[in-house]
Motif scaffolding. Structure first.
Motif, PDB file in Angstrom:
ATOM      1  N   GLY A   4       0.805  -1.221   0.000  1.00 19.76           N
ATOM      2  CA  GLY A   4       0.000   0.000   0.000  1.00 19.76           C
ATOM      3  C   GLY A   4       0.836   1.268   0.000  1.00 19.76           C
ATOM      4  O   GLY A   4       0.312   2.365  -0.042  1.00 19.76           O
ATOM      5  N   GLN A   5       2.179   1.109   0.101  1.00 22.49           N
ATOM      6  CA  GLN A   5       3.032   2.304   0.006  1.00 22.49           C
ATOM      7  C   GLN A   5       3.499   2.414  -1.436  1.00 22.49           C
ATOM      8  O   GLN A   5       4.625   2.056  -1.779  1.00 22.49           O
ATOM      9  N   VAL A   6       2.592   2.886  -2.259  1.00 16.49           N
ATOM     10  CA  VAL A   6       2.796   2.801  -3.692  1.00 16.49           C
ATOM     11  C   VAL A   6       3.859   3.761  -4.209  1.00 16.49           C
ATOM     12  O   VAL A   6       4.780   3.384  -4.924  1.00 16.49           O
ATOM     13  N   PHE A   7       3.732   5.013  -3.795  1.00 16.70           N
ATOM     14  CA  PHE A   7       4.477   6.052  -4.481  1.00 16.70           C
ATOM     15  C   PHE A   7       5.895   6.237  -3.975  1.00 16.70           C
ATOM     16  O   PHE A   7       6.139   6.987  -3.039  1.00 16.70           O
ATOM     17  N   ASP A   8       6.826   5.570  -4.561  1.00 20.44           N
ATOM     18  CA  ASP A   8       8.231   5.862  -4.259  1.00 20.44           C
ATOM     19  C   ASP A   8       9.028   5.825  -5.556  1.00 20.44           C
ATOM     20  O   ASP A   8       8.467   5.628  -6.637  1.00 20.44           O
ATOM     21  N   GLU A   9      10.358   5.997  -5.435  1.00 19.28           N
ATOM     22  CA  GLU A   9      11.174   6.048  -6.646  1.00 19.28           C
ATOM     23  C   GLU A   9      11.092   4.746  -7.434  1.00 19.28           C
ATOM     24  O   GLU A   9      11.078   4.758  -8.664  1.00 19.28           O
ATOM     25  N   ASN A  10      11.025   3.624  -6.707  1.00 15.49           N
ATOM     26  CA  ASN A  10      10.964   2.336  -7.394  1.00 15.49           C
ATOM     27  C   ASN A  10       9.732   2.256  -8.283  1.00 15.49           C
ATOM     28  O   ASN A  10       9.780   1.771  -9.406  1.00 15.49           O
ATOM     29  N   TYR A  15       4.855  15.064  -3.019  1.00 24.75           N
ATOM     30  CA  TYR A  15       5.322  15.313  -4.371  1.00 24.75           C
ATOM     31  C   TYR A  15       5.159  14.098  -5.283  1.00 24.75           C
ATOM     32  O   TYR A  15       4.628  14.196  -6.388  1.00 24.75           O
ATOM     33  N   THR A  16       5.597  12.916  -4.797  1.00 21.27           N
ATOM     34  CA  THR A  16       5.594  11.737  -5.655  1.00 21.27           C
ATOM     35  C   THR A  16       4.181  11.379  -6.136  1.00 21.27           C
ATOM     36  O   THR A  16       3.972  11.222  -7.344  1.00 21.27           O
ATOM     37  N   PRO A  17       3.194  11.253  -5.226  1.00 17.61           N
ATOM     38  CA  PRO A  17       1.844  10.993  -5.742  1.00 17.61           C
ATOM     39  C   PRO A  17       1.371  12.104  -6.678  1.00 17.61           C
ATOM     40  O   PRO A  17       0.743  11.821  -7.707  1.00 17.61           O
ATOM     41  N   ALA A  18       1.728  13.341  -6.344  1.00 15.39           N
ATOM     42  CA  ALA A  18       1.270  14.455  -7.183  1.00 15.39           C
ATOM     43  C   ALA A  18       1.785  14.308  -8.610  1.00 15.39           C
ATOM     44  O   ALA A  18       1.022  14.458  -9.569  1.00 15.39           O
TER      45      ALA A  18
END
Ligand code: ADP
Ligand code: MG
Length: 648
Positions: free
Chosen positions: A77-83, A259-262
């Motif tokens: 559920g921690q979707v938004f990262d650099e990977n 920022y990442t989800p945005a």
């Protein structure tokens, strides 16, 4: 390089070579030919699915861990990262190439490849600054030599009791704080203080753990347990330093969370909205989908926030490491940040600007012999950790039998009351005499006056005087040069002495005859005054000023001379008590913060420029890779500069 880093390097090389070979081969075997009738004939010697399969080999080699991490992130559920960004962008590019039958998968591989190069580079950089800090850690002793039946036995320093005689041989680290009982030697304290000139020590000297014994065999009687020794304290500090986050670091991690989800949603919008508009209103064909999806993917690669996420903690880390090498222990990045904003520096006098080594310059109006008065004084002071106490004991010079002293009460900022051989001894300043209602004679010598009363009757006074540290004046001039607006000296000592010292050193303000509580009030007043200008630093040795160390925006303690309480209460510890290190630490912090801001501005400007180019369709994946990895590498290189502080 670690094993993991080497493995990554191999993956990078293999994937890069395969990618280049495939790219060349594709050009070679994959050209379209036009025959003499003008008809196109695809002379692909190898069929498309095989190309796809071949290309997936380097892609898999270089990207499997990123894909795995992205997948795990989605499940958790921690979707938004650099990977996630990298996985979506590269998988997307591959799918696009498949649909368009362009057969060009190099872009996807290159994105992964450069991303991994960036990661490898960053891990080497972090490793390097970590090693710098662990050079400091090198002070950890592994054992202590205890003499048993004529033989030396190596024991765990943790098991050595206070008062044990330990033997430190040349080349060994001093494991526990103590007093030298036998032998002389020179000590290397560079890991502790940054001072490279060896320190000569002789029997009777105090010795602190973590220094390295260089020449002679020393017998040391331990005065502390290992856990309370300097070395343990320092290690504890260093180990905890990275857990205290600065505001900039917190800002960046918060920023990345939003920022990442945005950017992901913006990319999604970029992939869907413009083509819909074009199809509905401009009657474009379905090929516009491809174009906009490609732009969206480029957008994703550009937007990866890793340059900031990586370089900012690294800068602080490097700054703390660099300071550590100079013998300045900063307990956390937040303190480095505060330090950079200091505009007022408040000093304690004794032990901070002065050496705290008093000499007896006279004994006046005494009713008993000088020798006897000094004996009472030294005995009454036997339990105090105040520099005055140590100096009186040194002046007395004889062995002190603590059994002769009872009922010791230390009245901080005033003096001591105790019973010596059953005689009530009072020793301290005129505040103490007033309080005990003892008529005393004022002394006209400039110096710290220690009045004494025996069994309630005035017995005369001892005049002691302290000297300034050699570079206190220089230290204050340096601070002014560095733009510090105000320097203040606070002291519990008499006005005459305080004014004399302050005048010579050139501090802006001086307040004397303060009790410990008055120092707090005084600092609170200064804090209020300074509030709109910047931060206030207090520098002290922790004797009668530990509360102020905590109260100031930033507390700087003298580590060698200072009490344990000071080292605990302070945010920054100067290992060698050198006041020059105050301006040095401020300069280090400013350099570090300057690098942080440079990186933030640099990364954001480049990213936003590329994002706009990407959205407008002027950026391809190659530019995207630069915007991501190139910016990160430059930011990390810049961050490492924070380690270099020697000539600040
Ligand atoms: P500073 O602010 O210069 O560090 P302190 O607050 O530690 O000074 O002490 C202030 C004064 O109180 C000293 O100058 C001395 O007159 C008196 N005093 C404090 N502790 C002692 C002591 N242990 N023995 C005698 N006098 C003391
Ligand atoms: Mg003091």
């Amino acid at each position: 390089m670690t094993k993991k880093q080497k493995k990554m390097l191999v993956r990078i090389i293999v994937a890069a070579v395969l990618m280049v070979v495939l790219w060349v081969a594709y050009r070679f075997f994959g050209v379209e030919l036009i025959d003499e009738n003008g008809a196109r004939a695809n002379v692909l010697l190898i069929r498309e699915p095989i190309w796809f399969f071949l290309y997936m080999i380097p892609y898999g080699i270089i990207g499997y861990d990123i894909l795995k991490k992205a997948f795990k992130g989605i499940i958790k559920g921690q979707v938004f990262d650099e990977n996630f960004l990298m996985a979506i962008a590269t998988v997307g590019a591959i799918v696009l190439a498949l649909i368009q039958k362009s057969g060009d998968y190099t872009e996807a591989i290159a994105v992964m490849l450069f991303y991994q190069i960036g990661e490898l580079f960053q891990s080497i950089a972090v490793g390097k600054s970590r090693r710098n800090i662990s050079e400091l850690m090198d002070i950890r002793p592994d054992y202590a030599n205890v003499e048993k039946d004529g033989n030396l036995e190596q024991v765990d320093p943790d098991e050595v009791e206070i008062g044990t005689i330990i033997v430190v041989q040349p080349g060994e680290k001093v494991p526990i704080d103590g007093l030298i009982t036998e032998g002389n030697s020179s000590l290397n304290t560079v890991a502790l203080t940054g001072e490279s000139v060896p320190r000569e020590v002789f029997a009777g000297d105090e010795i602190i753990s973590g220094s390295i014994n260089m020449t002679g065999v020393l017998k040391v009687q331990t005065t502390k347990e290992f856990g309370e020794s300097t070395v343990s304290k320092i290690l504890e500090l260093v180990e905890n330093a990275s857990s205290r986050k600065s505001k900039s670091e917190e800002f960046i991690s918060k920023f990345a969370r939003i920022y990442t989800p945005a950017v992901c949603f913006s990319a999604l919008a970029l992939a869907i909205l413009p083509p819909l508009v074009q199809i509905f209103f401009m009657h474009s064909g379905s090929e516009v989908w491809m174009q906009w999806i490609y732009r969206a993917l480029t957008f994703l690669v550009i937007s990866c926030p890793c340059a900031l996420v990586v370089s900012i903690p690294l800068t602080f880390f490097a700054g703390i490491g660099g300071a550590g090498k100079e013998g300045i222990l900063v307990k956390g990045s937040n303190y480095l940040e505060t330090l950079s904003k200091v505009t007022t520096v408040v000093f304690d006098k004794t032990g901070t600007l002065t050496k705290g080594v008093f000499e007896v310059s006279g004994v006046h109006h005494n009713l008993i012999e000088n020798e006897k008065l000094l004996e009472y004084a030294a005995l009454a002071e036997c339990a105090s950790s105040h520099p005055i106490s140590k100096s009186l004991q040194a002046a007395y010079g004889k062995e002190i039998d603590r059994n002769r002293v009872t009922d010791i009460v230390e009245i901080s900022g005033e003096g001591i009351s105790a019973k010596v051989d059953g005689v009530g001894v009072l020793i301290g300043n005129d505040k103490l005499m007033h309080r005990e209602k003892i008529r005393h004679i004022n002394c006209h010598s400039v110096g710290t006056i220690l009045h004494m009363a025996l069994d309630g009757a005035y017995a005369g006074h001892i005049v002691i005087s302290d000297v300034e540290k050699e570079n206190s004046g220089e230290a204050i001039r340096e601070l002014k040069k560095a733009g510090i607006k105000k320097t203040v000296m606070l002291t519990g000592d008499a006005k005459a002495v305080a004014d004399d010292v302050a005048g010579r050193l050139g501090v802006n303000e001086v307040r004397s005859e303060l009790l410990p509580a008055d120092k707090v009030t005084e600092v609170e007043r200064l804090l209020e005054e300074n509030k709109s200008l910047g931060k206030l630093a207090f520098v002290g040795d922790g004797i009668n000023d530990a509360p102020v160390l905590t109260r100031a925006d930033i507390g700087i303690a003298m580590g060698a001379m200072g009490s344990d309480a000071a080292i605990e209460a302070a945010d920054v510890v100067l290992m060698d008590d050198d006041p020059m290190k105050i301006s040095k630490s401020i300069k280090i912090s400013r350099k570090c913060l300057r690098i942080v801001y440079e990186n933030i501005v640099f990364a954001l400007v480049i990213k936003f420029a590329c994002l706009i180019l990407g959205a407008l369709g002027f950026a391809n994946m190659w530019l995207a890779i630069f915007a991501d990895v190139g910016v990160m590498v430059i930011a990390v290189l810049n961050a490492i500069r924070a380690l270099r502080v020697k000539n600040l």
